[in-house]
Design an enzyme around this catalytic site. Structure first.
Site, mmCIF file in Angstrom:
data_model
loop_
_atom_site.group_PDB
_atom_site.id
_atom_site.type_symbol
_atom_site.label_atom_id
_atom_site.label_comp_id
_atom_site.label_asym_id
_atom_site.label_seq_id
_atom_site.Cartn_x
_atom_site.Cartn_y
_atom_site.Cartn_z
ATOM 1 N N ARG A 172 -2.055 -6.050 -8.362
ATOM 2 C CA ARG A 172 -1.288 -7.380 -7.716
ATOM 3 C C ARG A 172 -0.685 -8.106 -9.620
ATOM 4 N NH1 ARG A 172 -2.985 -8.217 -2.211
ATOM 5 N NH2 ARG A 172 -4.745 -8.261 -2.825
ATOM 6 N N LYS A 194 -15.498 -8.002 3.963
ATOM 7 C CA LYS A 194 -14.809 -8.624 4.983
ATOM 8 C C LYS A 194 -14.600 -8.179 6.751
ATOM 9 C CE LYS A 194 -10.783 -7.943 1.707
ATOM 10 N NZ LYS A 194 -9.413 -6.919 1.097
ATOM 11 N N HIS A 227 0.663 -1.289 0.058
ATOM 12 C CA HIS A 227 -0.060 -0.021 0.303
ATOM 13 C C HIS A 227 0.666 1.539 0.238
ATOM 14 C CE1 HIS A 227 -3.365 -2.424 1.573
ATOM 15 N NE2 HIS A 227 -3.895 -2.399 1.541
HETATM 16 O O1 PNS Z 1 -9.073 -2.945 0.573
HETATM 17 P P1 PNS Z 1 -10.475 -3.271 -0.547
HETATM 18 O O2 PNS Z 1 -10.770 -4.444 1.268
HETATM 19 O O3 PNS Z 1 -9.406 -4.447 -1.294
HETATM 20 O O4 PNS Z 1 -11.357 -1.940 -0.671
HETATM 21 C C1 PNS Z 1 -12.391 -2.399 -1.382
HETATM 22 C C2 PNS Z 1 -13.803 -0.931 -0.676
HETATM 23 C C3 PNS Z 1 -13.586 -0.636 1.051
HETATM 24 C C4 PNS Z 1 -12.584 0.328 -1.393
HETATM 25 C C5 PNS Z 1 -14.636 -1.223 -1.392
HETATM 26 O O5 PNS Z 1 -15.181 -2.606 -0.415
HETATM 27 C C6 PNS Z 1 -15.353 -0.097 -0.889
HETATM 28 O O6 PNS Z 1 -15.764 0.360 -2.117
HETATM 29 N N1 PNS Z 1 -16.048 0.081 -0.050
HETATM 30 C C7 PNS Z 1 -17.500 1.273 0.057
HETATM 31 C C8 PNS Z 1 -18.570 1.267 -0.023
HETATM 32 C C9 PNS Z 1 -19.184 1.290 -1.725
HETATM 33 O O7 PNS Z 1 -18.974 2.042 -2.634
HETATM 34 N N2 PNS Z 1 -19.223 -0.024 -2.799
HETATM 35 C C10 PNS Z 1 -19.086 0.061 -3.647
HETATM 36 C C11 PNS Z 1 -18.046 -0.726 -4.375
HETATM 37 S S1 PNS Z 1 -18.408 -0.761 -6.040
#
Ligand code: PNS
Length: 167
Positions: free
Chosen positions: A94, A45, A21
């Site tokens: 990745r 998660k 990150h």
């Molecule tokens: O590090 P991660 O878990 O891959 O991040 C995923 C994250 C937090 C960016 C994604 O779950 C997210 O955008 N969450 C906020 C809610 C949202 O907008 N969901 C729709 C995404 S299409």
């Protein structure tokens, strides 16, 4: 700062922040006027650290920079990008295994808000195998995570999962 600064959001669970990150943050800072690292909720998660802990851990790890903000948001990413006047969402990529999920998220976010672009940055080769999940798994069993996460993160992980004697 410019009159119309180009702002990018780097969203993620960051549970916890890894050196992969940090690599993405450093690359994004070279492209945008301002980068906002934002801890968000991923409904797929469950998290080890609270949102506030994750924000504090990121701040402790990357220090203060004029063009970097660390924040959190509980809601839709596209609403947050609007609120912050961001032009881009940064995601690290990745391997092929990341592609399907990332592609789906990018297309959904684009459908919800056409004014923001998702930009993928390739993680440095050194970090291709690191992920928060695998690091948590190693730490849970007392394995050594030195070099995979910034030092403040390692110390926080050690509070939760004491290292085995030989580490
Ligand atoms: O590090 P991660 O878990 O891959 O991040 C995923 C994250 C937090 C960016 C994604 O779950 C997210 O955008 N969450 C906020 C809610 C949202 O907008 N969901 C729709 C995404 S299409």
């Amino acid at each position: 700062m410019e009159k119309n600064p180009k702002i990018a959001i780097y969203p993620g669970s960051f549970d916890p922040l890894t050196n992969g990150h940090v690599d993405i943050i450093e690359r994004a800072l070279k492209i945008f006027d301002k980068v906002i690292v934002s801890v968000m909720h991923n409904p797929k998660k469950s998290s080890l650290f609270s949102v506030q802990e994750r924000v504090d851990m990121i701040r402790d790890s990357i220090g203060k920079k004029a063009n970097l903000e660390v924040d959190s948001f509980d809601g839709l990413l596209v609403d947050y990008t609007r609120m912050k006047n961001a032009v881009a969402i940064i995601r690290g990529m990745r391997a092929i295994s990341d592609f399907e999920n990332e592609f789906q998220m990018a297309l959904m976010n684009r459908r919800l808000n056409r004014d923001v672009q998702t930009i993928f940055l390739m993680t440095g080769l050194r970090w291709i195998f690191t992920s928060s999940s695998i690091i948590k798994e190693v730490a849970t069993f007392g394995g050594d995570i030195t070099g995979m996460v910034p030092q403040p993160i390692k110390l926080k992980m050690l509070e939760k999962f004491p290292a085995r004697k030989e580490n």
